[in-house]
Design a protein around this motif. Structure first.
Motif, short mmCIF file in Angstrom:
data_model
loop_
_atom_site.label_atom_id
_atom_site.label_comp_id
_atom_site.label_asym_id
_atom_site.label_seq_id
_atom_site.Cartn_x
_atom_site.Cartn_y
_atom_site.Cartn_z
N SER A 71 88.13 -23.38 -86.59
CA SER A 71 89.14 -23.19 -85.55
C SER A 71 88.56 -23.26 -84.15
O SER A 71 89.28 -23.49 -83.18
CB SER A 71 89.86 -21.85 -85.76
OG SER A 71 88.94 -20.77 -85.72
N LYS A 72 87.24 -23.08 -84.01
CA LYS A 72 86.62 -23.16 -82.69
C LYS A 72 86.51 -24.60 -82.21
O LYS A 72 86.67 -24.89 -81.01
CB LYS A 72 85.23 -22.50 -82.72
CG LYS A 72 84.58 -22.42 -81.35
CD LYS A 72 83.34 -21.54 -81.36
CE LYS A 72 82.18 -22.19 -82.07
NZ LYS A 72 80.91 -21.41 -81.90
N THR A 73 86.23 -25.51 -83.12
CA THR A 73 86.05 -26.92 -82.74
C THR A 73 87.22 -27.80 -83.19
O THR A 73 87.17 -29.01 -83.05
CB THR A 73 84.75 -27.47 -83.35
OG1 THR A 73 84.82 -27.35 -84.78
CG2 THR A 73 83.54 -26.71 -82.82
N SER A 74 88.25 -27.18 -83.79
CA SER A 74 89.44 -27.89 -84.27
C SER A 74 89.12 -28.90 -85.36
O SER A 74 89.80 -29.92 -85.50
CB SER A 74 90.16 -28.59 -83.10
OG SER A 74 90.59 -27.65 -82.13
N ILE A 75 88.09 -28.62 -86.15
CA ILE A 75 87.78 -29.47 -87.30
C ILE A 75 88.64 -29.03 -88.48
O ILE A 75 88.76 -27.83 -88.78
CB ILE A 75 86.29 -29.36 -87.68
CG1 ILE A 75 85.43 -30.00 -86.59
CG2 ILE A 75 86.01 -30.03 -89.03
CD1 ILE A 75 83.94 -29.79 -86.80
N ARG A 76 89.24 -29.98 -89.14
CA ARG A 76 89.97 -29.73 -90.38
C ARG A 76 89.72 -30.93 -91.29
O ARG A 76 90.18 -32.04 -91.00
CB ARG A 76 91.45 -29.53 -90.12
CG ARG A 76 92.30 -29.35 -91.39
CD ARG A 76 93.72 -28.98 -91.02
NE ARG A 76 94.65 -29.14 -92.12
CZ ARG A 76 94.84 -28.27 -93.09
NH1 ARG A 76 94.14 -27.14 -93.12
NH2 ARG A 76 95.73 -28.49 -94.04
N THR A 77 88.98 -30.72 -92.37
CA THR A 77 88.54 -31.81 -93.24
C THR A 77 89.03 -31.57 -94.66
O THR A 77 88.79 -30.50 -95.23
CB THR A 77 87.00 -31.92 -93.25
OG1 THR A 77 86.53 -32.04 -91.91
CG2 THR A 77 86.55 -33.12 -94.05
N TYR A 78 89.72 -32.56 -95.21
CA TYR A 78 90.16 -32.47 -96.61
C TYR A 78 88.95 -32.58 -97.52
O TYR A 78 88.11 -33.47 -97.36
CB TYR A 78 91.15 -33.60 -96.92
CG TYR A 78 91.60 -33.65 -98.35
CD1 TYR A 78 92.34 -32.62 -98.91
CD2 TYR A 78 91.26 -34.73 -99.16
CE1 TYR A 78 92.76 -32.66 -100.23
CE2 TYR A 78 91.67 -34.80 -100.48
CZ TYR A 78 92.43 -33.76 -101.02
OH TYR A 78 92.82 -33.80 -102.33
N LEU A 79 88.85 -31.67 -98.51
CA LEU A 79 87.69 -31.63 -99.38
C LEU A 79 87.95 -32.18 -100.77
O LEU A 79 87.09 -32.83 -101.35
CB LEU A 79 87.18 -30.19 -99.50
CG LEU A 79 86.80 -29.51 -98.19
CD1 LEU A 79 86.34 -28.07 -98.46
CD2 LEU A 79 85.71 -30.28 -97.45
N GLY A 80 89.13 -31.92 -101.34
CA GLY A 80 89.39 -32.40 -102.68
C GLY A 80 90.46 -31.58 -103.37
O GLY A 80 91.07 -30.68 -102.79
N ARG A 81 90.66 -31.87 -104.63
CA ARG A 81 91.74 -31.26 -105.41
C ARG A 81 91.23 -30.83 -106.78
O ARG A 81 90.58 -31.59 -107.49
CB ARG A 81 92.87 -32.27 -105.57
CG ARG A 81 94.04 -31.82 -106.41
CD ARG A 81 95.13 -32.86 -106.44
NE ARG A 81 95.74 -33.03 -105.12
CZ ARG A 81 96.69 -33.95 -104.84
NH1 ARG A 81 97.08 -34.79 -105.78
NH2 ARG A 81 97.20 -34.01 -103.63
N GLY A 82 91.52 -29.58 -107.14
CA GLY A 82 91.22 -29.10 -108.49
C GLY A 82 89.75 -28.92 -108.78
O GLY A 82 89.36 -28.85 -109.95
N GLY A 83 88.90 -28.82 -107.75
CA GLY A 83 87.47 -28.70 -107.99
C GLY A 83 86.85 -27.50 -107.32
O GLY A 83 86.37 -26.58 -107.98
N ILE A 84 86.84 -27.47 -106.00
CA ILE A 84 86.14 -26.43 -105.25
C ILE A 84 86.67 -25.05 -105.58
O ILE A 84 85.89 -24.09 -105.74
CB ILE A 84 86.24 -26.73 -103.74
CG1 ILE A 84 85.34 -27.93 -103.41
CG2 ILE A 84 85.84 -25.52 -102.90
CD1 ILE A 84 85.58 -28.53 -102.06
N GLU A 85 87.99 -24.90 -105.70
CA GLU A 85 88.57 -23.58 -105.95
C GLU A 85 88.16 -22.99 -107.29
O GLU A 85 88.37 -21.80 -107.56
CB GLU A 85 90.10 -23.66 -105.86
CG GLU A 85 90.78 -24.53 -106.90
CD GLU A 85 90.99 -25.95 -106.46
OE1 GLU A 85 92.03 -26.54 -106.81
OE2 GLU A 85 90.11 -26.50 -105.75
#
Length: 232
Positions: A71-85
């Motif tokens: 939120s400090k640098t306004s970065i928002r990057t999609y990481l993936g689906r059904g994996g990291i969580e």
């Protein structure tokens, strides 16, 4: 960012029973253009006050989309689906420069791997989360359960991947530098190291994320009102 594939498996063999007319399958979930679930985003991992990973559009804590946020640098990057969580092990982001980030994946419970197992990946960034690369960290027939034995750490110059067994802990050290692609031959001066913890100390002591969080956390009580929505 293009979609990152976290596991190789016979995806069509996995199906969860749904109470409505539409049967949920992992293959449909993975291929859906947009997940339809009406749930608020959850912060499942926090590095510090402004850097965090969110789970969004999720059917449950194992099936959703993940994003890296700053939120400090306004970065928002999609990481993936059904994996990291689904990663169940320890995760520590301990780079004070805030450039280096590593995020492991896993697979949902009861995920069906092929007879050669699932290739399980982690993604890493050397530009503060603007872009990520992926590399394998584990081969497993049960990624969800086996990830509980993992500790993955990012420091100012390295990724440490430690796997605990009944006998000892094996630690692998990988260089973390913009000049290095972990999937290609390294430039001169960079190399991997590995050691059994009982024989050689490789990973530094007292490494912590600024927030103190070391495991992903999801509130399973938050569920969509439309879990059986069609996946298109």
């Amino acid at each position: 960012m293009s979609k990152f594939i976290f596991c190789t498996a016979f995806l069509t063999t996995l199906a969860a029973c749904a109470s409505g007319p539409h049967q949920f399958t992992y293959a449909d979930f993975e291929d859906a253009k947009v997940l339809p679930y009406d749930v608020p985003p959850q912060v499942i991992y926090r590095i510090d006050d402004y850097r965090f990973i969110t789970l969004e559009h999720y059917r449950d804590c194992s099936h959703g989309d993940t994003y890296y946020n700053d939120s400090k640098t306004s970065i928002r990057t999609y990481l993936g689906r059904g994996g990291i969580e689904n990663y169940q092990g320890t995760l520590i982001i301990a780079d004070s420069s805030e450039r280096n980030v590593v995020i492991p994946s896993s697979a949902p419970p009861n995920f069906a791997c092929s007879d050669r197992g699932c290739t399980v990946s982690m993604i890493y960034s050397t530009d503060s989360g603007k872009t990520f690369r992926g590399t394998k960290y584990m081969l497993s027939f049960d990624p969800y359960s086996d990830s509980r034995d993992m500790t993955i750490v990012a420091t100012s110059d390295s990724i440490y991947v430690a796997r605990r067994s009944a006998i000892d802990t094996m630690v692998d050290k990988y260089p973390l530098n913009p000049a290095v692609d972990l999937n290609k031959p390294y430039p001169p001066g960079f190399l991997n190291e590995g050691a059994w913890a009982a024989k050689r100390k490789l990973m530094p002591d007292n490494l912590h994320s600024p927030s103190g969080q070391e495991r992903l956390s999801c509130d399973a009580s938050i569920r969509p009102s439309n879990p059986d929505a069609p996946l298109n």
